[in-house]
Each structure stands twice: as structure tokens, then as C-alpha cells.
Design a protein around this motif. Structure first.
Motif, short mmCIF file in Angstrom:
data_model
loop_
_atom_site.label_atom_id
_atom_site.label_comp_id
_atom_site.label_asym_id
_atom_site.label_seq_id
_atom_site.Cartn_x
_atom_site.Cartn_y
_atom_site.Cartn_z
N ASP A 94 8.06 -7.34 5.83
CA ASP A 94 9.03 -7.02 6.88
C ASP A 94 10.02 -5.96 6.42
O ASP A 94 10.38 -5.04 7.18
CB ASP A 94 9.77 -8.28 7.32
N ALA A 95 10.45 -6.05 5.16
CA ALA A 95 11.41 -5.09 4.64
C ALA A 95 10.77 -3.71 4.50
O ALA A 95 11.40 -2.68 4.79
CB ALA A 95 11.93 -5.57 3.29
N LEU A 96 9.49 -3.68 4.07
CA LEU A 96 8.80 -2.40 3.92
C LEU A 96 8.62 -1.72 5.28
O LEU A 96 8.80 -0.50 5.41
CB LEU A 96 7.44 -2.63 3.26
N ILE A 97 8.28 -2.50 6.29
CA ILE A 97 8.12 -1.94 7.64
C ILE A 97 9.46 -1.43 8.16
O ILE A 97 9.53 -0.37 8.81
CB ILE A 97 7.51 -2.99 8.59
N SER A 98 10.53 -2.15 7.88
CA SER A 98 11.86 -1.70 8.31
C SER A 98 12.23 -0.38 7.65
O SER A 98 12.79 0.52 8.30
CB SER A 98 12.91 -2.77 7.95
N ILE A 99 11.91 -0.24 6.37
CA ILE A 99 12.16 1.04 5.67
C ILE A 99 11.37 2.16 6.33
O ILE A 99 11.89 3.26 6.53
CB ILE A 99 11.78 0.92 4.18
N ASN A 140 12.89 5.54 7.83
CA ASN A 140 12.58 6.83 7.19
C ASN A 140 11.09 6.84 6.81
O ASN A 140 10.69 6.22 5.82
CB ASN A 140 13.44 7.04 5.95
N GLU A 141 10.29 7.58 7.56
CA GLU A 141 8.85 7.61 7.32
C GLU A 141 8.48 8.30 6.02
O GLU A 141 7.35 8.15 5.54
CB GLU A 141 8.15 8.31 8.50
N SER A 193 1.76 5.04 7.29
CA SER A 193 1.49 6.16 8.21
C SER A 193 0.04 6.14 8.68
O SER A 193 -0.25 6.37 9.86
CB SER A 193 1.80 7.49 7.53
N SER A 194 -0.87 5.87 7.76
CA SER A 194 -2.29 5.80 8.08
C SER A 194 -2.59 4.63 9.00
O SER A 194 -3.36 4.75 9.95
CB SER A 194 -3.11 5.71 6.80
N VAL A 195 -1.97 3.48 8.71
CA VAL A 195 -2.15 2.30 9.57
C VAL A 195 -1.72 2.61 11.00
O VAL A 195 -2.41 2.29 11.97
CB VAL A 195 -1.36 1.10 9.02
N ARG A 196 -0.57 3.26 11.14
CA ARG A 196 -0.07 3.60 12.48
C ARG A 196 -1.01 4.57 13.18
O ARG A 196 -1.29 4.41 14.38
CB ARG A 196 1.33 4.20 12.38
N TYR A 197 -1.50 5.58 12.45
CA TYR A 197 -2.39 6.55 13.07
C TYR A 197 -3.65 5.88 13.63
O TYR A 197 -4.05 6.15 14.76
CB TYR A 197 -2.80 7.63 12.06
N ALA A 244 10.20 7.88 3.14
CA ALA A 244 10.79 7.15 2.02
C ALA A 244 9.74 6.90 0.93
O ALA A 244 8.56 6.70 1.22
CB ALA A 244 11.36 5.82 2.50
N LEU A 245 10.18 6.92 -0.32
CA LEU A 245 9.27 6.71 -1.44
C LEU A 245 8.55 5.37 -1.36
O LEU A 245 7.38 5.25 -1.73
CB LEU A 245 10.05 6.79 -2.76
N GLU A 246 9.24 4.36 -0.85
CA GLU A 246 8.67 3.01 -0.84
C GLU A 246 7.46 2.85 0.06
O GLU A 246 6.67 1.91 -0.12
CB GLU A 246 9.75 1.98 -0.41
N VAL A 247 7.28 3.72 1.05
CA VAL A 247 6.22 3.52 2.05
C VAL A 247 5.02 4.43 1.84
O VAL A 247 4.12 4.49 2.67
CB VAL A 247 6.77 3.71 3.48
N ARG A 248 4.97 5.12 0.71
CA ARG A 248 3.89 6.09 0.50
C ARG A 248 2.62 5.46 -0.08
O ARG A 248 1.54 6.01 0.05
CB ARG A 248 4.36 7.21 -0.43
N ASP A 249 2.75 4.33 -0.73
CA ASP A 249 1.60 3.73 -1.42
C ASP A 249 0.60 3.11 -0.45
O ASP A 249 0.97 2.55 0.60
CB ASP A 249 2.08 2.66 -2.41
N LYS A 250 -0.67 3.20 -0.83
CA LYS A 250 -1.74 2.61 -0.02
C LYS A 250 -1.92 1.15 -0.42
O LYS A 250 -2.82 0.79 -1.17
CB LYS A 250 -3.04 3.39 -0.24
N CYS A 251 -1.05 0.32 0.13
CA CYS A 251 -1.05 -1.09 -0.26
C CYS A 251 -1.51 -2.01 0.88
O CYS A 251 -1.29 -3.22 0.83
CB CYS A 251 0.34 -1.51 -0.74
#
Length: 306
Positions: free
Chosen positions: A168-173, A177-178, A200-204, A180-187
Motif C-alpha cells: 500500500d505504501a509503495l502504491i501511494s508513493i 511521484n511516478e 508503471s508496466s503493471v498500469r500500462y 520516485a526511486l522506490e517504484v522503479r524495481d520490477k518487484c
């Protein structure tokens, strides 16, 4: 109205050239739907069927083929050589889906945060990555013997316990801010395909899925009409020349045609002349380059390097 399928060989049924034109026009004018059009086109289709095996092809070929090769003027074993080849239907379908997804995303750039979260929980496994507690650098170096256990390659901080960000916190970040460093990893691991994505890929892919589901028939119709146009152009012999077996092989497989200067040697179709017709210095440099390439390939073979 169902088109009659012409039997060209025992067990092989394919639409003739004129029947394909009729099918395309009916689909374009809305006289038949996409499902019926595809059924009629691919009815009884078998792997390995080729248009040039059909009676329709052979009859029309006889009207187009000339009495000598248009490349070297040979009259031996002549064939119609296509200068272009049709693309696969799947390629058109992918292209139209991408275009449609872009239009949909441009018109609907935002996704409700709650819906996005539910989609992720249903379709993906979240595998959180460790972060440096000082600079939030992801995946710090994990050490086996030294302590503290982790060392950040970014800020050089050493620590024993990394930070793990809850979903939830990662999605909020991400929504704040799309970039942000925290949301770049393919996790995020797809439960269906087992491939990794970042947010970003999940949303696309969610937006693309919505766009495709919304306009499935329209997308398939547009792609299939493009495919039919390509197929009909190929069968029309519009973009063909008469070639002997040798010239056809050189053009189709080697991407070469006869040099217009000497009419003796073949050249790459992208070049104006063959190597033999180049000025002395350029010819010498080209031959040296070719020889170097051959030696390099031989070295790879000797060393069993693919």
C-alpha cells in the motif's frame, strides 16, 4: 452470404484471389462480421498450405510471368519473384492493439487507486526489494562474511537491517511521484506469465487490457482488413518481377541482385554497384573487410563460440 471455397487440391481448400477481394469488401462495408470473415478465410486451413500450390495461383501466374529473367535476361527456370512479402495477422493485431491502447491511455490517463491495488493483488505477487535506510537505494550489496551485513553502493552506508516497503505504501508513493526511486524495481510477478513488472508496466498492461476488452471486435476488424489488403496485394502479383532460379535465390535469400554496371556480379540490394565495379581503393578496402570478417568467423568456429 457464405463464400464458396474453391478446392485446389484434394483435402486443401483456400479462397481464390477474387474471393478474398469479395470477403474484404463485405467486411469493410459491414455486410459480414469479423468472426464470420475470419471463419471463411481460415476454414479448413492446414499448416504448410501455400498459395502457389493452388490452381488459382498457377492460372493467374501464367498471365503475369515474362519470357525471360528481368535481372539477367536468362530464360531458364523462370519464376515470379515478389519484391515484398505480407506481414502476419498477429503483427497487425499487435500493432493495432498498441495504437488503440495509446489512444485509450491518452483519454483515460488515471486509474482509481483502490481499483489499481485490487488488480495488483489479484494478478501479481509482490516481492518487496530491500532498500537502504539512509538514501533509499534499492538492492544494497549483501555481504556474506563482513558485518554489518549490507552496504549501500549509493551512499556507502553500512547496516544490518534494510527497509522493505509495504504494498500500500509503495502504491501511494507511485501515485504521488511516478518517477520516485522506490517504484522503479520490477518487484511484481505476474501470476499468469511469471514475468516481472514495475508499477508503471503493471498500469500500462491494465490500461491496454481495458482498451482491448472495450473494442475487441473493432480492433480485430481493423487488423484483419489490413492483413487482407496485404494478402491481396501479394496475390495480385503487383509487386513482382520475373526472375530465373539463380536470381530469385540471390534476391530472396541473399538479398542481392545483379550489378547494373557489369551485369556479371551480384551485389547487395542496398548498394549501387558490386565490389568489382568500385574504384580501386574502395574495392581493396571492401575486400579486406570481407576477408577480416571471414577470419573472425573462422576463429569463432575454431573456438566453438556461437
Amino acid at each position: 452470404m457464405v463464400l464458396r471455397l474453391k478446392e485446389n487440391k484434394p483435402g486443401i481448400k483456400m479462397l481464390t484471389y477474387n474471393e478474398r477481394i469479395e470477403l474484404r469488401d463485405k467486411l469493410a462495408n459491414g455486410e459480414i462480421g469479423i468472426e464470420l470473415a475470419q471463419t471463411q478465410y481460415w476454414n479448413d486451413f492446414k499448416e504448410g498450405q501455400k498459395s502457389w500450390h493452388t490452381k488459382d495461383w498457377k492460372e493467374r501466374r501464367a498471365k503475369f510471368i515474362k519470357d525471360k529473367c528481368q535481372i539477367c535476361t536468362s530464360k531458364e527456370t523462370l519464376t515470379l519473384q515478389h519484391l515484398s512479402h505480407p506481414r502476419k495477422y498477429s503483427e497487425y493485431l499487435t500493432e493495432i492493439r498498441r495504437k488503440n491502447a495509446k489512444n485509450y491511455i491518452d483519454a483515460n490517463p488515471q486509474i482509481d487507486k483502490t481499483e489499481f491495488t485490487s488488480h495488483i493483488q489479484e494478478k501479481y505477487e509482490y516481492v518487496p526489494v530491500p532498500f537502504c535506510p539512509n538514501c533509499k537505494w534499492s538492492n544494497p550489496n549483501e555481504r556474506v562474511r563482513k558485518v554489518p551485513k549490507y552496504r549501500c553502493p549509493g551512499c556507502k552506508q553500512e547496516f544490518d537491517v534494510p527497509i522493505y516497503i509495504p504494498l500500500d505504501a509503495l502504491i501511494s508513493i507511485f501515485y504521488e511521484n511516478e518517477d520516485a526511486l522506490e517504484v522503479r524495481d520490477k518487484c511484481f510477478i505476474s501470476k499468469q506469465w511469471r514475468n516481472a513488472h514495475n508499477l508503471s508496466s503493471v498500469r500500462y498492461w491494465l490500461q491496454r487490457e481495458r482498451a482491448t476488452t472495450k473494442d475487441t471486435s473493432a480492433i480485430e476488424k481493423e487488423a484483419f482488413l489490413l492483413y487482407l489488403n496485404d494478402d491481396i496485394k501479394y496475390l495480385s502479383f503487383e509487386d513482382t518481377i520475373t526472375a530465373c532460379r539463380r536470381c530469385a535465390y540471390k534476391f530472396d535469400i541473399k538479398k542481392m541482385d545483379l550489378c547494373p554496371n557489369c551485369n556479371e556480379y551480384y551485389k547487395g540490394i542496398q548498394y549501387p554497384t558490386c565490389i568489382q565495379c568500385l574504384p580501386e581503393e574502395k574495392r581493396k578496402a571492401a575486400l579486406e573487410s570481407i576477408e577480416f570478417g571471414k577470419q573472425w568467423e573462422q576463429m569463432h568456429r575454431d573456438l566453438e563460440i556461437d
